[in-house]
Design a protein around this motif. Structure first.
Motif, PDB file in Angstrom:
ATOM      1  N   ASN A 146       0.831  -1.203   0.000  1.00 57.29           N
ATOM      2  CA  ASN A 146       0.000   0.000   0.000  1.00 57.29           C
ATOM      3  C   ASN A 146       0.865   1.252   0.000  1.00 57.29           C
ATOM      4  O   ASN A 146       0.603   2.206  -0.734  1.00 57.29           O
ATOM      5  N   ILE A 188      -3.851   1.229   5.512  1.00 64.79           N
ATOM      6  CA  ILE A 188      -3.996   2.395   4.636  1.00 64.79           C
ATOM      7  C   ILE A 188      -3.672   3.662   5.425  1.00 64.79           C
ATOM      8  O   ILE A 188      -2.906   4.522   4.975  1.00 64.79           O
ATOM      9  N   CYS A 229      -8.918   5.422  -2.236  1.00 63.81           N
ATOM     10  CA  CYS A 229      -8.485   4.064  -1.877  1.00 63.81           C
ATOM     11  C   CYS A 229      -9.702   3.152  -1.817  1.00 63.81           C
ATOM     12  O   CYS A 229     -10.614   3.388  -1.009  1.00 63.81           O
ATOM     13  N   HIS A 258      -6.325   3.757  -5.928  1.00 67.62           N
ATOM     14  CA  HIS A 258      -5.479   2.689  -5.390  1.00 67.62           C
ATOM     15  C   HIS A 258      -6.373   1.622  -4.777  1.00 67.62           C
ATOM     16  O   HIS A 258      -7.346   1.938  -4.084  1.00 67.62           O
TER      17      HIS A 258
END
Length: 460
Positions: A146, A188, A229, A258
């Motif tokens: 990540n 994250i 995300c 992402h």
């Protein structure tokens, strides 16, 4: 002091014997460790010896001291966190990686391991249906996967707004908005903290933990650099964000997308599960972890970035003492796709896992984990007082036993029983028993014994 080069023979013989004994014990041993960390330290510690010891004796002492403190994470009855087992070929390849001792950061210096990693990267892109010209980095785990993808995202969205992070840092830069589902994984947030981006903006999710595309559209209203995300595999429910809806919303706002797919991105390899990740290939970066669903040893995280230039700009460096022979328009040096100058050839066990399974074996592995999760959930649901709290579409599910107090009591009784490990957690304002089916070796006997162990805990 002279070290005998032949010391390898005896030390490796002891290591092999102890490793085989450990692997054979996993089928029958209780899962929890039998001693504390302090007790292990008492066996291995004391003053540092003044003189040398024979390597074989050291390995024997290490195994004898550590093994009582090991958790049976490789057993088919271990369902804690999201931890896979280790495939035989991947384990053996990992031993060779340590033996070869190659610092795999430059293609010209370590062509053997770099070449194997390049093949593994190509196979991964093909299996997961991701853009074939993407750059692939082999990192330590899902967290750093990540981090790597989000580092490329940060630099690119700021560059698109006239700010060069490499030259100017972040002080004075336009603020980067990072939008995440309110049930994203904590890694994250940690990656964003490491990157100096601060806390993200949470976006509402549905009752399975999937981000709501409409709420994302509202949250993206406004100008400036932005990153979205998304998630392939919710930690508690295994649910997947609606990529076909959410990614176009992010694209309209000019945001980088992402995807945290630590264990769930592997659904893309299965024809029967691919619908769960429909549209995921339209993202800009993806993170996953081979030690979870693919069942390699630890230290096998994978970061994939569509824009190779962005990844290499964020991760790469060129200096006089490193001979970077890779052309700008060709395959990257490993040092340009991961945040390290020193690393083991961690992509080699990934190659071994994929080569040993083949495409069909990968599909069977992933489908088998999902089938096992379904059978386990069905059996637990039949226990008096048990309630499955999510749709069991993938490999994760949560169970409650009425009140929070009773759920905690059942969890404690199950862990004290020792035959099965399922971790407690809290999801959607309820205490839960959380189950993750991630080990290739989990079979029908493991499932039956696990259901019976939960039944005993519930009765207690």
């Amino acid at each position: 002091m002279a070290i005998d080069p032949k010391g390898y023979d005896a030390a490796l013989a002891v290591a092999t014997e102890r490793a085989r004994a450990w692997l054979e014990s996993l089928a029958d041993r209780d899962i929890p460790p039998g001693v504390t960390a302090d007790q292990v330290a008492d066996v291995l510690g004391g003053p540092l010896p003044e003189g040398p010891a024979a390597p074989a004796e050291v390995v024997e002492l290490l195994a004898r001291g550590v093994e009582p403190g090991l958790m049976g994470m490789g057993a088919g009855r271990f369902y804690g966190w999201v931890i896979g087992g280790t495939l035989p070929a991947a384990l053996a390849a990992d031993w060779l990686v340590s033996t070869w001792d190659q610092n795999t950061v430059l293609r010209w210096a370590t062509p053997g391991t770099a070449g194997a990693e390049a093949v593994a990267a190509g196979w991964l892109l093909e299996l997961l249906g991701l853009p074939e010209r993407s750059d692939v980095g082999f990192v330590t785990g899902g967290m750093m996967a990540n981090f790597t993808g989000l580092a490329a995202a940060r630099d690119k969205v700021l560059a698109d707004h006239g700010w060069n992070v490499a030259e100017r840092g972040l002080i004075g830069a336009p603020p980067v908005r990072v939008l995440v589902g309110d049930e994203r994984h904590a890694t994250i947030d940690l990656a964003l903290r490491y990157l100096g981006l601060g806390a993200p903006t949470p976006v509402a999710s549905d009752d399975q933990g999937r981000i709501r595309a409409g709420a994302l559209r509202e949250a993206l209203d406004g100008a400036g650099p932005a990153i979205v995300c998304l998630q392939a595999g919710n930690l508690h429910s295994g649910a997947f964000d609606p990529f076909t809806e959410a990614i176009p919303v992010a694209n309209e706002a000019g945001a980088w997308v992402h995807v945290d797919g630590a264990f769930g991105l592997w659904a893309a390899a299965s024809p029967t599960l691919r619908h769960l990740v429909a549209g995921v290939e339209a993202a800009d970066s993806w993170a996953t972890d081979a030690h979870k669903t693919l069942n390699t040893p630890y230290d096998c995280g994978i970061s994939v970035v569509r824009d190779a230039t962005a990844m290499r700009a964020a991760m790469g460096v060129h200096t006089s003492y490193l001979i970077n022979a890779a052309p700008a328009d060709g395959p990257a040096d490993p040092s340009e796709t991961a945040p390290e100058f020193s690393r083991r050839a961690r992509g080699v066990p990934v190659w071994a896992a994929l080569r040993s399974l083949g495409r069909g074996g990968v599909v069977d592995l992933i489908d088998g984990l999902v089938v096992a999760a379904g059978k386990l959930a069905e059996g637990i649901a039949a226990i008096d007082g048990a309630e499955i709290l999510n749709d069991v579409d993938y490999t994760q599910f949560c169970v409650a036993f009425g009140s929070d107090e009773r759920t905690r009591a059942v969890t404690e009784a199950l862990l004290a029983d020792g035959r099965v490990w399922m971790s407690g957690s809290r999801w959607r304002d309820r205490d839960v028993l959380r189950v993750s089916v991630s080990n290739w070796s989990t079979d029908e006997a493991d499932i039956a014994e696990s259901i019976e162990a939960v039944r005993r805990a519930a009765a207690a």
